[in-house]
Design a protein around this motif. Structure first.
Motif, PDB file in Angstrom:
ATOM      1  N   SER A  17      -5.678  91.185 -59.135  1.00  0.00           N
ATOM      2  CA  SER A  17      -7.114  91.082 -58.828  1.00  0.00           C
ATOM      3  C   SER A  17      -7.708  92.420 -58.401  1.00  0.00           C
ATOM      4  CB  SER A  17      -7.362  90.024 -57.753  1.00  0.00           C
ATOM      5  OG  SER A  17      -6.902  88.772 -58.189  1.00  0.00           O
ATOM      6  N   HIS A  18      -7.206  93.503 -58.958  1.00  0.00           N
ATOM      7  CA  HIS A  18      -7.733  94.844 -58.722  1.00  0.00           C
ATOM      8  C   HIS A  18      -8.110  95.454 -60.072  1.00  0.00           C
ATOM      9  CE1 HIS A  18      -5.910  94.280 -54.820  1.00  0.00           C
ATOM     10  NE2 HIS A  18      -6.388  95.435 -54.409  1.00  0.00           N
ATOM     11  N   THR A  19      -9.059  96.365 -60.052  1.00  0.00           N
ATOM     12  CA  THR A  19      -9.476  97.057 -61.264  1.00  0.00           C
ATOM     13  C   THR A  19      -9.316  98.554 -61.060  1.00  0.00           C
ATOM     14  OG1 THR A  19     -11.112  95.343 -61.716  1.00  0.00           O
ATOM     15  CG2 THR A  19     -11.393  97.431 -62.861  1.00  0.00           C
ATOM     16  N   VAL A  20      -8.625  99.210 -61.982  1.00  0.00           N
ATOM     17  CA  VAL A  20      -8.500 100.663 -61.922  1.00  0.00           C
ATOM     18  C   VAL A  20      -9.756 101.258 -62.553  1.00  0.00           C
ATOM     19  CG1 VAL A  20      -7.183 102.673 -62.667  1.00  0.00           C
ATOM     20  CG2 VAL A  20      -5.984 100.587 -61.980  1.00  0.00           C
ATOM     21  N   GLY A  30       3.704 115.285 -60.253  1.00  0.00           N
ATOM     22  CA  GLY A  30       4.287 114.148 -60.967  1.00  0.00           C
ATOM     23  C   GLY A  30       3.756 112.818 -60.463  1.00  0.00           C
ATOM     24  N   GLU A  31       2.555 112.829 -59.909  1.00  0.00           N
ATOM     25  CA  GLU A  31       1.967 111.610 -59.353  1.00  0.00           C
ATOM     26  C   GLU A  31       0.608 111.323 -59.985  1.00  0.00           C
ATOM     27  OE1 GLU A  31       3.683 111.452 -54.861  1.00  0.00           O
ATOM     28  OE2 GLU A  31       1.994 112.805 -55.213  1.00  0.00           O
ATOM     29  N   TRP A  32       0.225 110.057 -59.883  1.00  0.00           N
ATOM     30  CA  TRP A  32      -1.074 109.589 -60.352  1.00  0.00           C
ATOM     31  C   TRP A  32      -1.997 109.425 -59.159  1.00  0.00           C
ATOM     32  CZ3 TRP A  32      -2.451 108.699 -65.383  1.00  0.00           C
ATOM     33  CH2 TRP A  32      -1.430 108.626 -66.325  1.00  0.00           C
ATOM     34  N   THR A  33      -3.254 109.803 -59.331  1.00  0.00           N
ATOM     35  CA  THR A  33      -4.295 109.475 -58.353  1.00  0.00           C
ATOM     36  C   THR A  33      -5.191 108.447 -59.017  1.00  0.00           C
ATOM     37  OG1 THR A  33      -4.212 111.673 -57.372  1.00  0.00           O
ATOM     38  CG2 THR A  33      -6.180 110.349 -56.931  1.00  0.00           C
ATOM     39  N   LEU A  34      -5.262 107.272 -58.406  1.00  0.00           N
ATOM     40  CA  LEU A  34      -6.024 106.155 -58.965  1.00  0.00           C
ATOM     41  C   LEU A  34      -7.236 105.857 -58.104  1.00  0.00           C
ATOM     42  CD1 LEU A  34      -3.068 103.679 -59.637  1.00  0.00           C
ATOM     43  CD2 LEU A  34      -4.005 105.401 -61.197  1.00  0.00           C
ATOM     44  N   GLN A  35      -8.327 105.471 -58.744  1.00  0.00           N
ATOM     45  CA  GLN A  35      -9.493 104.914 -58.064  1.00  0.00           C
ATOM     46  C   GLN A  35      -9.420 103.412 -58.318  1.00  0.00           C
ATOM     47  OE1 GLN A  35     -11.459 106.806 -56.118  1.00  0.00           O
ATOM     48  NE2 GLN A  35     -10.048 108.419 -56.709  1.00  0.00           N
ATOM     49  N   VAL A  36      -9.160 102.646 -57.256  1.00  0.00           N
ATOM     50  CA  VAL A  36      -8.883 101.220 -57.382  1.00  0.00           C
ATOM     51  C   VAL A  36      -9.962 100.401 -56.682  1.00  0.00           C
ATOM     52  CG1 VAL A  36      -7.185  99.407 -56.932  1.00  0.00           C
ATOM     53  CG2 VAL A  36      -6.410 101.726 -57.426  1.00  0.00           C
ATOM     54  N   GLN A  37     -10.500  99.404 -57.409  1.00  0.00           N
ATOM     55  CA  GLN A  37     -11.494  98.496 -56.825  1.00  0.00           C
ATOM     56  C   GLN A  37     -10.824  97.156 -56.554  1.00  0.00           C
ATOM     57  OE1 GLN A  37     -14.793  97.538 -59.387  1.00  0.00           O
ATOM     58  NE2 GLN A  37     -16.061  96.875 -57.682  1.00  0.00           N
ATOM     59  N   ASP A  38     -10.928  96.672 -55.311  1.00  0.00           N
ATOM     60  CA  ASP A  38     -10.325  95.388 -54.977  1.00  0.00           C
ATOM     61  C   ASP A  38     -11.279  94.239 -55.303  1.00  0.00           C
ATOM     62  OD1 ASP A  38     -12.150  95.214 -52.868  1.00  0.00           O
ATOM     63  OD2 ASP A  38     -10.694  95.809 -51.350  1.00  0.00           O
ATOM     64  N   VAL A  43     -13.870 100.309 -53.408  1.00  0.00           N
ATOM     65  CA  VAL A  43     -13.118 101.272 -54.211  1.00  0.00           C
ATOM     66  C   VAL A  43     -12.457 102.264 -53.275  1.00  0.00           C
ATOM     67  CG1 VAL A  43     -13.260 103.060 -55.986  1.00  0.00           C
ATOM     68  CG2 VAL A  43     -14.710 101.037 -56.156  1.00  0.00           C
ATOM     69  N   ARG A  44     -11.166 102.511 -53.501  1.00  0.00           N
ATOM     70  CA  ARG A  44     -10.449 103.492 -52.701  1.00  0.00           C
ATOM     71  C   ARG A  44      -9.503 104.280 -53.598  1.00  0.00           C
ATOM     72  NH1 ARG A  44      -8.240  98.740 -51.837  1.00  0.00           N
ATOM     73  NH2 ARG A  44      -6.003  98.455 -51.904  1.00  0.00           N
ATOM     74  N   SER A  45      -9.067 105.418 -53.106  1.00  0.00           N
ATOM     75  CA  SER A  45      -8.171 106.292 -53.841  1.00  0.00           C
ATOM     76  C   SER A  45      -6.735 106.010 -53.402  1.00  0.00           C
ATOM     77  CB  SER A  45      -8.531 107.746 -53.558  1.00  0.00           C
ATOM     78  OG  SER A  45      -7.701 108.605 -54.287  1.00  0.00           O
ATOM     79  N   GLU A  46      -5.821 105.940 -54.373  1.00  0.00           N
ATOM     80  CA  GLU A  46      -4.404 105.746 -54.081  1.00  0.00           C
ATOM     81  C   GLU A  46      -3.590 106.718 -54.911  1.00  0.00           C
ATOM     82  OE1 GLU A  46      -2.854 101.794 -54.155  1.00  0.00           O
ATOM     83  OE2 GLU A  46      -4.724 100.912 -53.467  1.00  0.00           O
TER      84      GLU A  46
END
Length: 71
Positions: A17-20, A30-38, A43-46
């Motif tokens: 139930s989250h949207t990237v 070697g990491e991803w930075t995602l903007q995730v909407q719950d 929306v928060r950064s992970e």
């Protein structure tokens, strides 16, 4: 998908139930930075080391495009 996640014990690692909204890979770390909407619209950064989009024919974007095409 939730049943499979439970079966293999990875449910705590998956966000249902989250949207990237955005994803950027950093070659240096070697990491991803995602903007995730719950589900509440926040929306928060992970930053994560593994990102599996899990998109396909049933994804919201595909269904939205399909519905627009059928109109």
């Amino acid at each position: 998908m939730q049943i499979v996640a439970q079966k293999y014990g990875v449910e705590p690692l998956i966000k249902l139930s989250h949207t990237v909204k955005g994803a950027a890979y950093d070659d240096a770390t070697g990491e991803w930075t995602l903007q995730v909407q719950d589900a509440e619209g926040v929306v928060r950064s992970e930053v994560v080391s593994v990102y599996i989009p899990a998109t396909g024919v049933l994804s919201y974007a595909f269904l939205s495009l399909l519905l627009r095409t059928l109109r």
